[in-house]
Motif scaffolding. Structure first.
Motif, PDB file in Angstrom:
ATOM      1  N   PRO A 432       0.823  -1.226   0.000  1.00 53.80           N
ATOM      2  CA  PRO A 432       0.000   0.000   0.000  1.00 53.80           C
ATOM      3  C   PRO A 432       0.850   1.267   0.000  1.00 53.80           C
ATOM      4  O   PRO A 432       0.541   2.231  -0.716  1.00 53.80           O
ATOM      5  N   GLU A 433       1.940   1.272   0.786  1.00 52.70           N
ATOM      6  CA  GLU A 433       2.830   2.436   0.796  1.00 52.70           C
ATOM      7  C   GLU A 433       3.548   2.571  -0.544  1.00 52.70           C
ATOM      8  O   GLU A 433       3.727   3.677  -1.070  1.00 52.70           O
ATOM      9  N   GLU A 435       2.568   1.520  -3.521  1.00 56.38           N
ATOM     10  CA  GLU A 435       1.649   1.960  -4.568  1.00 56.38           C
ATOM     11  C   GLU A 435       1.422   3.462  -4.498  1.00 56.38           C
ATOM     12  O   GLU A 435       1.364   4.153  -5.529  1.00 56.38           O
ATOM     13  N   LYS A 436       1.318   3.993  -3.295  1.00 53.34           N
ATOM     14  CA  LYS A 436       1.124   5.431  -3.123  1.00 53.34           C
ATOM     15  C   LYS A 436       2.307   6.206  -3.705  1.00 53.34           C
ATOM     16  O   LYS A 436       2.124   7.216  -4.417  1.00 53.34           O
ATOM     17  N   PRO A 576      -7.650  -2.812  -6.207  1.00 47.91           N
ATOM     18  CA  PRO A 576      -6.996  -2.963  -4.906  1.00 47.91           C
ATOM     19  C   PRO A 576      -7.969  -2.734  -3.764  1.00 47.91           C
ATOM     20  O   PRO A 576      -8.958  -2.057  -3.913  1.00 47.91           O
TER      21      PRO A 576
END
Length: 576
Positions: A432-433, A435-436, A576
């Motif tokens: 998640p980090e 992808e950001k 996602p």
């Protein structure tokens, strides 16, 4: 997990940093030597060896990137067979020049008109540089006549001529703009040299006219910006110099040389005018860089040696020398070249990065990390980025990401920083980090193929956002159609979407482009299985095991060889 490596991208970035002075235009190299023999199998020099054997050893050493050995072998040829002295001296001259002993090369430089025109022109150039370096410019000026110089040495001859005139006291000759019809390199750097020499002659309006012409385009190069900025600083026009520096920093925010110049201008400490030898050396570096960029690395090395004979403190040149020596497998010589850059120089972070990577490639990870940490301890942004790269290379992914966090917080938005941290986070399993960060990088640079491919493949491998990912990797492939990794990403997207025939066609091309990549071969095996070509699938998975795959890919291939693939999956397009 996305195993697309950042190493290639980072090495290209470092190389671009060292090649900022590359000018437009390409030059041809001196006639190539014969195919190299194994450099570890050179016959010994000494009594009893045949002249022919020594000659072959010399040629092999030169082609293997060992010019000092080559010079020694050519010397043995001359001692063993005086009749072969002519050709031995000519080859020894080139080998000695490449080894960095310009003084001896000038002494060995043949002068016979029977030499090939390129070699004769190089001989004149070397003797001229040696004369300029030892206060004998007046005696060697007649060696720098561009009209008599053969390609590829005409550009360097033209660019050096006014500096030799200045050294010899010729007040008219020093102001003649170098000319070489049709040569863009001479057009640009000849105008720059004339501007610098106008300043030395006190003809400041004419100097500034030249500088303004060079700086007037959309993207003036580093050499122009630094030279014109220094001129403005010496005229007590620091605000204009800072504006000029800021213009380049807007597109190259981490350009350490320009940042150092800006900091100097802010405190009113104007850079001294370059000496004549410094100016002459700076004129040769873009010629060398152009040769290197065109793949003519041996001649580029020769020109760097000449520049460093004129001014041993040209640190960008030392870094390029290190690159070339490292590429020839001369790791210790390369490290010695990198170490020539002191910690006070703007190029220090680049030199330390290359020094650390040299140890990393040799398997000395402890030294590589120590050097990277020492360089980063002062807070230099490029040094911190390099530490992150070294940590990632050693699979310390979370630490690699975390050292970049303060840099990202304290710097203007930079897609490269977000990309680097995103890759480390993805490899650490912190998707998640990651992808950001990758999305943030893409927003800043939506057309960068490496970034399009990395984020696109990450989604494809997770079976997420497949339609969007397909378009992203298509765009990446359109820019780099010869990249096996990018073509593989496209083929894997077709596979995930259930278009197995198209996946086969695309993945076959990927493997053709990069036949030694285990992941690409693994993907092709899967695609073969889905279209019913089971024997070929088994062959590809067996091939994967011969390509030194990482443990994850090895286990996957071994499982499929034992069990095959499960029933055809439902094409995915999950979010996602």
């Amino acid at each position: 997990m996305n195993t697309r490596s950042m190493a290639g991208w980072r090495q290209r970035t470092l190389r671009r940093a060292a090649l900022r002075l590359v000018a437009a235009g390409a030059l041809a190299v001196l006639a190539a030597c014969a195919t190299a023999a194994d450099p570890t199998d050179l016959p010994p020099e000494g009594t009893g060896s045949s002249p022919y054997g020594q000659f072959l050893a010399a040629r092999a050493a030169l082609n293997a990137g060992r010019p000092a050995d080559a010079a020694r072998y050519y010397g043995a040829v001359r001692n063993l067979d005086p009749d072969a002295a002519g050709i031995a001296d000519e080859r020894a001259f080139i080998a000695t020049l490449l080894a960095g002993d310009v003084t001896t090369a000038a002494r060995l430089a043949p002068t016979s008109d029977e030499m090939s025109p390129p070699n004769l022109s190089l001989s004149r150039l070397v003797r001229a540089v040696e004369g300029m370096s030892t206060g004998r410019a007046r005696q060697v000026r007649d060696l720098l006549i561009p009209e008599s110089a053969a390609f590829p040495h005409r550009a360097a001859t033209a660019l050096l001529a006014p500096w030799a005139a200045a050294m010899s006291g010729d007040k008219e000759g020093l102001l003649v703009r170098p000319q070489s019809p049709g040569d863009r390199l001479v057009d640009v750097f000849g105008l720059l040299a004339q501007a610098r020499l106008f300043e030395r002659a006190g003809r400041l309006d004419e100097a500034e006219t030249n500088f303004k012409v060079l700086a007037g385009g959309d993207s003036p190069g580093q050499a122009t910006v630094l030279a014109y900025g220094g001129f403005l600083e010496r005229r007590k026009r620091a605000a204009e110099a800072i504006a000029l520096y800021d213009r380049l920093l807007a597109t190259e925010p981490r350009n350490t040389s320009v940042k150092a110049a800006r900091a100097r201008a802010e405190v009113g400490r104007a850079e001294p005018q370059p000496t004549l030898r410094q100016g002459a050396a700076q004129t040769l570096i873009p010629v060398a860089a152009t040769l290197i960029a065109a793949g003519q690395e041996q001649m580029g090395l020769a020109y760097l040696r000449l520049a460093l004979r004129l001014d041993p403190d040209q640190y960008a040149a030392w870094i390029l020398v290190g690159d070339l020596l490292d590429g020839d497998g001369l790791a210790e010589d390369a490290r010695a070249a990198y170490r020539r850059t002191p910690s006070t120089a703007p190029e220090f972070a680049t030199a330390q990065a290359k020094l650390a990577w040299s140890h990393q490639k040799a398997g000395d990870k402890e030294t590589a990390l120590r050097l990277a940490r020492e360089a980063a301890s002062g807070g230099d942004v490029d040094a911190v980025i390099n530490l992150s790269d070294i940590l990632r290379a050693n699979e310390r992914f979370s630490e690699s990401a975390d050292v970049l966090t303060p840099v990202l917080a304290g710097s203007p938005p930079d897609w490269r920083l977000s990309f680097s941290r995103g890759v480390s986070l993805e490899r650490a399993g912190r998707w998640p980090e990651a992808e950001k960060d990758l999305k943030a990088a893409l927003a800043l640079n939506p057309d960068e193929p490496e970034l399009l491919n990395y984020l696109g493949y990450s989604w494809i491998d997770r079976n997420e956002n497949l339609n969007e990912a397909l378009e992203m990797v298509r765009r990446a492939v359109s820019q780099n159609p010869r990249s096996g990794a990018m073509v593989d990403s496209l083929g894997w997207a077709y596979y995930r979407l259930g278009d197995f025939p198209q996946a086969v066609t695309t993945l076959e091309l990927a493997v053709e482009l990069e036949p030694g990549d285990p992941e690409l071969n693994n993907h092709l095996g899967d695609a073969y299985w889905r279209v019913g070509r089971r024997d070929e699938a088994g062959f590809q998975w067996k091939r994967v095991l011969t390509l030194d795959p990482d443990p994850r890919i090895r286990a996957d291939a071994e499982r499929k060889l034992a069990e095959g693939l499960p029933p055809t999956p439902v094409p995915g397009n999950r979010k996602p």
